[in-house]
Design a protein around this motif. Structure first.
Motif, short mmCIF file in Angstrom:
data_model
loop_
_atom_site.label_atom_id
_atom_site.label_comp_id
_atom_site.label_asym_id
_atom_site.label_seq_id
_atom_site.Cartn_x
_atom_site.Cartn_y
_atom_site.Cartn_z
N TYR A 1 -6.27 2.84 11.04
CA TYR A 1 -5.42 4.22 10.42
C TYR A 1 -5.33 4.40 8.95
O TYR A 1 -4.81 2.91 8.33
CB TYR A 1 -3.98 4.29 11.48
CG TYR A 1 -3.33 5.37 10.84
CD1 TYR A 1 -3.67 6.63 10.96
CD2 TYR A 1 -2.21 5.13 9.82
CE1 TYR A 1 -2.98 7.74 10.48
CE2 TYR A 1 -1.40 6.15 9.31
CZ TYR A 1 -2.01 7.64 9.35
OH TYR A 1 -1.18 8.44 8.74
N GLY A 2 -5.21 5.21 8.42
CA GLY A 2 -5.22 5.25 7.03
C GLY A 2 -4.29 6.54 6.60
O GLY A 2 -4.66 7.63 7.20
N GLY A 3 -3.30 6.50 5.84
CA GLY A 3 -2.44 7.83 5.46
C GLY A 3 -0.95 7.36 5.52
O GLY A 3 -0.33 7.22 6.43
N SER A 4 -0.48 6.80 4.21
CA SER A 4 0.87 6.62 3.80
C SER A 4 1.25 5.16 4.70
O SER A 4 2.70 5.30 5.14
CB SER A 4 1.75 7.66 4.02
OG SER A 4 1.52 8.61 2.84
N VAL A 5 0.57 4.34 5.13
CA VAL A 5 0.77 3.24 5.61
C VAL A 5 1.77 2.37 4.36
O VAL A 5 1.40 2.23 3.61
CB VAL A 5 -0.36 2.34 6.11
CG1 VAL A 5 0.10 1.06 6.85
CG2 VAL A 5 -1.09 3.06 7.24
N LYS A 6 2.94 1.93 5.17
CA LYS A 6 3.73 1.10 4.32
C LYS A 6 4.10 -0.15 5.17
O LYS A 6 4.17 -0.06 6.33
CB LYS A 6 4.82 1.91 3.89
CG LYS A 6 4.55 3.18 3.10
CD LYS A 6 6.04 3.90 2.96
CE LYS A 6 6.31 5.43 3.48
NZ LYS A 6 5.54 6.14 4.14
N PRO A 7 5.06 -0.94 4.43
CA PRO A 7 5.65 -2.19 5.29
C PRO A 7 6.47 -1.62 6.23
O PRO A 7 6.70 -2.21 7.32
CB PRO A 7 6.38 -2.96 4.30
CG PRO A 7 5.93 -2.86 2.76
CD PRO A 7 5.16 -1.15 2.90
N GLU A 8 7.17 -0.40 6.06
CA GLU A 8 8.17 0.13 6.99
C GLU A 8 7.48 0.55 8.33
O GLU A 8 8.21 1.14 9.33
CB GLU A 8 9.13 1.28 6.37
CG GLU A 8 9.76 0.87 5.21
CD GLU A 8 9.04 0.40 3.88
OE1 GLU A 8 8.12 1.15 3.63
OE2 GLU A 8 9.55 -0.31 3.10
N ASN A 9 6.21 1.31 8.25
CA ASN A 9 5.56 1.82 9.52
C ASN A 9 4.42 1.12 10.28
O ASN A 9 4.24 1.46 11.01
CB ASN A 9 5.19 2.94 9.07
CG ASN A 9 4.32 3.48 7.97
OD1 ASN A 9 3.54 2.49 7.59
ND2 ASN A 9 4.27 4.68 7.56
N GLY B 1 -1.92 3.57 -1.76
CA GLY B 1 -0.73 3.42 -2.60
C GLY B 1 -0.12 2.23 -2.39
O GLY B 1 0.41 1.52 -3.44
N ALA B 2 0.34 1.54 -1.14
CA ALA B 2 1.26 0.54 -0.79
C ALA B 2 0.39 -0.69 -0.93
O ALA B 2 1.00 -1.94 -1.00
CB ALA B 2 1.83 0.54 0.39
N SER B 3 -1.00 -0.70 -1.12
CA SER B 3 -1.70 -1.85 -1.53
C SER B 3 -1.70 -2.20 -3.01
O SER B 3 -2.18 -3.30 -3.36
CB SER B 3 -3.14 -1.82 -1.07
OG SER B 3 -3.93 -0.90 -1.94
N LEU B 4 -1.17 -1.41 -3.57
CA LEU B 4 -1.32 -1.81 -5.20
C LEU B 4 -0.26 -2.66 -5.59
O LEU B 4 -0.27 -3.33 -6.87
CB LEU B 4 -1.04 -0.21 -6.10
CG LEU B 4 -2.04 0.44 -5.87
CD1 LEU B 4 -1.77 1.91 -6.28
CD2 LEU B 4 -3.47 -0.11 -6.49
N PHE C 1 1.93 -4.93 -0.08
CA PHE C 1 0.56 -5.23 0.58
C PHE C 1 0.80 -6.44 1.79
O PHE C 1 0.31 -6.48 2.75
CB PHE C 1 -0.70 -5.28 -0.21
CG PHE C 1 -2.02 -5.27 0.55
CD1 PHE C 1 -2.17 -4.01 1.46
CD2 PHE C 1 -2.84 -6.10 0.36
CE1 PHE C 1 -3.18 -3.87 2.34
CE2 PHE C 1 -4.15 -5.86 1.00
CZ PHE C 1 -4.31 -4.86 2.12
N SER C 2 1.04 -7.59 1.00
CA SER C 2 1.63 -8.92 1.71
C SER C 2 2.42 -8.58 3.04
O SER C 2 2.36 -8.98 4.10
CB SER C 2 2.07 -9.98 0.93
OG SER C 2 3.27 -9.66 0.80
N GLU C 3 3.19 -7.67 2.96
CA GLU C 3 4.14 -7.03 4.11
C GLU C 3 3.44 -6.52 5.41
O GLU C 3 3.75 -6.56 6.21
CB GLU C 3 5.47 -6.59 3.49
CG GLU C 3 6.56 -7.50 2.81
CD GLU C 3 7.74 -6.88 2.28
OE1 GLU C 3 7.72 -5.77 2.31
OE2 GLU C 3 8.27 -7.78 1.11
N ILE C 4 2.50 -5.61 4.69
CA ILE C 4 1.94 -4.96 5.59
C ILE C 4 0.81 -5.87 6.32
O ILE C 4 0.82 -5.59 7.70
CB ILE C 4 1.07 -3.75 5.07
CG1 ILE C 4 1.85 -2.73 4.28
CG2 ILE C 4 -0.20 -3.22 6.01
CD1 ILE C 4 1.35 -1.61 3.41
#
Ligand code: PEP
Length: 238
Positions: free
Chosen positions: A196-204, A221-224, A229-232
């Motif tokens: 899945y892709g689209g505004s994935v973050k550590p929170e979701n 964005g959250a992989s930068l 990214f390590s939290e994801i």
């Protein structure tokens, strides 16, 4: 199957910034063996990152290739060049489709070229907001699959479902919406990994990865940021 967590850096990070990210990130995920982590940087950073990664637990991917092997194609990246350094390549991202006018037939040629060169394609599909509001999400995705995957050996691909309305907008598809589409995709294609892709973050990530047919994430964005990214990556193991 281990979750697959891929970073799409898009047109971000100089070589210096990319190498500095990898030094930090390698440390943060060094103990993780049960997630397939893939970083897709800009072409200029592929070689330095390849060298920095060594035999670490992190894989490398390109963000795009052309379908010809070599010749007069100014500005393009050949599959031969990509395969020297990468195992993966993103094909058909919505920004390539939308900004650079890539259609399903060109994407099909690129998928064929990737597989012919032993690159595993991460084939991106997904509907726009307008198509979603018109109730056409599944028709759009089905057409992208039918035309994009014509003649392709689907055992060797990864699919990324990225609804365009969720990319870079902060509006994640709910786990239910994503699950429903992922199961629809698998009904058509068979048992391929679907990210899945689209505004994935550590929170979701934790809620998303719980769904039966969400096999990982493609993260922009959250992989930068190495920590985020390590939290994801860590969240995908829950
Ligand atoms: C992407 O472009 O592949 C993407 C998923 O971006 P973001 O995570 O920023 O929405």
């Amino acid at each position: 199957m281990d979750p697959i967590i891929a970073a799409n850096w898009k047109m971000n990070k100089t070589v210096k910034e990319a190498v500095s990210f990898i030094k930090d990130f390698k440390e943060l995920v060094k103990a993780i063996t049960n997630v397939n982590i893939i970083i897709c940087p800009s072409s200029t950073s592929l070689y330095p990152i390849h060298e920095e990664l060594g035999d670490s637990n992190i894989n490398l991917g390109a963000q795009n290739i052309y379908f010809e092997k070599e010749g007069a194609f100014t500005g393009e990246l050949s599959p031969l060049m990509a395969k020297e350094l990468c195992k993966y390549v993103i094909i058909g991202h919505s920004e390539r489709r939308g900004i650079f006018n890539e259609d399903n037939s060109l994407i099909n040629k690129k998928l064929t070229a990737a597989l012919d060169n032993n690159l595993t394609p991460i084939f991106c599909i997904g509907e726009s907001l307008e198509e979603k509001e018109a109730g056409k999400s599944k028709d759009v995705v089905k057409k992208q699959i039918k035309e994009g995957l014509k003649g392709i050996d689907t055992k060797k691909i990864i699919i990324a479902y990225e609804p365009i309305w969720a990319i870079g907008t902060g509006k994640t598809a709910t786990p239910d919406i994503a699950q429903d589409m992922h199961s629809f995709i698998k009904e058509i294609v068979g048992n391929v990994p679907v990210l899945y892709g689209g505004s994935v973050k550590p929170e979701n990530i934790v809620e998303l990865i719980k769904e039966k047919d969400i096999d990982g994430a493609l993260v922009g964005g959250a992989s930068l940021d190495a920590k985020s990214f390590s939290e994801i990556v860590k969240g995908s193991m829950s």
